[in-house]
Write a protein that holds these residues in place. Structure first.
Motif, PDB file in Angstrom:
ATOM      1  N   TYR A   2     -23.509   4.158  13.540  1.00 26.16           N
ATOM      2  CA  TYR A   2     -23.883   2.891  14.137  1.00 26.16           C
ATOM      3  C   TYR A   2     -25.207   2.352  13.611  1.00 26.16           C
ATOM      4  CZ  TYR A   2     -24.099  -0.415  18.022  1.00 26.16           C
ATOM      5  OH  TYR A   2     -24.134  -1.538  18.789  1.00 26.16           O
ATOM      6  N   ASP A   3     -26.165   3.220  13.356  1.00 27.67           N
ATOM      7  CA  ASP A   3     -27.488   2.775  12.942  1.00 27.67           C
ATOM      8  C   ASP A   3     -27.438   1.974  11.646  1.00 27.67           C
ATOM      9  OD1 ASP A   3     -30.377   4.116  11.486  1.00 27.67           O
ATOM     10  OD2 ASP A   3     -30.371   2.673  13.133  1.00 27.67           O
ATOM     11  N   GLY A   4     -26.678   2.461  10.654  1.00 29.17           N
ATOM     12  CA  GLY A   4     -26.561   1.730   9.393  1.00 29.17           C
ATOM     13  C   GLY A   4     -25.886   0.385   9.582  1.00 29.17           C
ATOM     14  N   ASP A   5     -24.847   0.354  10.419  1.00 34.19           N
ATOM     15  CA  ASP A   5     -24.148  -0.897  10.701  1.00 34.19           C
ATOM     16  C   ASP A   5     -25.082  -1.905  11.359  1.00 34.19           C
ATOM     17  OD1 ASP A   5     -21.791   0.230   9.755  1.00 34.19           O
ATOM     18  OD2 ASP A   5     -21.019   0.707  11.746  1.00 34.19           O
ATOM     19  N   LEU A  33     -18.515 -11.966  11.254  1.00 33.67           N
ATOM     20  CA  LEU A  33     -17.469 -11.002  11.600  1.00 33.67           C
ATOM     21  C   LEU A  33     -17.680  -9.814  10.682  1.00 33.67           C
ATOM     22  CD1 LEU A  33     -14.954 -10.091  13.144  1.00 33.67           C
ATOM     23  CD2 LEU A  33     -13.595 -11.134  11.325  1.00 33.67           C
ATOM     24  N   TYR A  34     -17.975  -8.683  11.262  1.00 36.35           N
ATOM     25  CA  TYR A  34     -18.306  -7.464  10.529  1.00 36.35           C
ATOM     26  C   TYR A  34     -17.156  -6.476  10.656  1.00 36.35           C
ATOM     27  CZ  TYR A  34     -20.991  -3.309   9.252  1.00 36.35           C
ATOM     28  OH  TYR A  34     -21.435  -2.166   8.656  1.00 36.35           O
ATOM     29  N   VAL A  35     -16.654  -6.031   9.503  1.00 37.87           N
ATOM     30  CA  VAL A  35     -15.564  -5.061   9.457  1.00 37.87           C
ATOM     31  C   VAL A  35     -16.148  -3.780   8.854  1.00 37.87           C
ATOM     32  CG1 VAL A  35     -13.226  -4.599   8.639  1.00 37.87           C
ATOM     33  CG2 VAL A  35     -13.930  -6.958   9.132  1.00 37.87           C
ATOM     34  N   PRO A  36     -16.496  -2.796   9.681  1.00 36.97           N
ATOM     35  CA  PRO A  36     -17.239  -1.627   9.203  1.00 36.97           C
ATOM     36  C   PRO A  36     -16.596  -0.886   8.027  1.00 36.97           C
ATOM     37  CG  PRO A  36     -17.192  -1.645  11.596  1.00 36.97           C
ATOM     38  CD  PRO A  36     -16.279  -2.746  11.129  1.00 36.97           C
ATOM     39  N   ALA A  37     -15.284  -0.758   7.993  1.00 34.80           N
ATOM     40  CA  ALA A  37     -14.627   0.033   6.947  1.00 34.80           C
ATOM     41  C   ALA A  37     -14.343  -0.750   5.668  1.00 34.80           C
ATOM     42  CB  ALA A  37     -13.326   0.618   7.487  1.00 34.80           C
TER      43      ALA A  37
END
Length: 137
Positions: free
Chosen positions: A68-71, A93-97
């Motif tokens: 989570y911290d990097g995101d 809109l953030y898509v982590p993968a």
């Protein structure tokens, strides 16, 4: 046109150039390239812009931080690069993968509602409901 869609170099170079020429069409920007210090000064206030960006994108200098911290650091950097006068008509809109290149399947699912949302001026009634991290309106 009711909405521009650009990505990568188009968000870093072409879209800011269009803004400097007076273009005020809503935009969906893949990779969030216009949310960089080098381009944010050209961002016009009042123009709806939706950034679609991935956590594994090489623009994300925190992509190797675990969890989570990097995101959150990357999202905070993107949001900070958008001048306060432009934030009321900006969304992320953030898509982590996702990486720098989104899959065709993902783009087919995400782009149509994002284009409609941007073209509507980020109307709450048009706001898509995706599973991801959203910031903005």
């Amino acid at each position: 046109f009711s909405c521009l869609v650009c990505g990568s170099r188009g968000g870093q170079v072409t879209l800011p150039a269009l803004w400097l020429l007076g273009c005020r069409v809503p935009a969906v920007v893949i990779n969030g390239g216009c949310a960089r210090q080098q381009a944010s000064w050209a961002w016009p206030s009042g123009v709806p812009v939706v950034l679609l960006t991935g956590g594994r994108d090489y623009f994300n200098e925190h992509r190797d931080a675990l969890g989570y911290d990097g995101d959150e650091r990357y999202l905070a950097e993107l949001w900070a690069a958008i001048e306060p006068r432009c934030r009321p008509t900006a969304a992320i809109l953030y898509v982590p993968a996702a990486g720098h290149g989104f899959s065709e399947e993902l783009l087919r699912r995400l782009l149509p509602p994002l284009v409609l949302w941007a073209a509507s001026g980020l109307s709450p009634q048009r706001r898509p409901d995706f599973q991801g991290r959203e910031r903005g309106q």
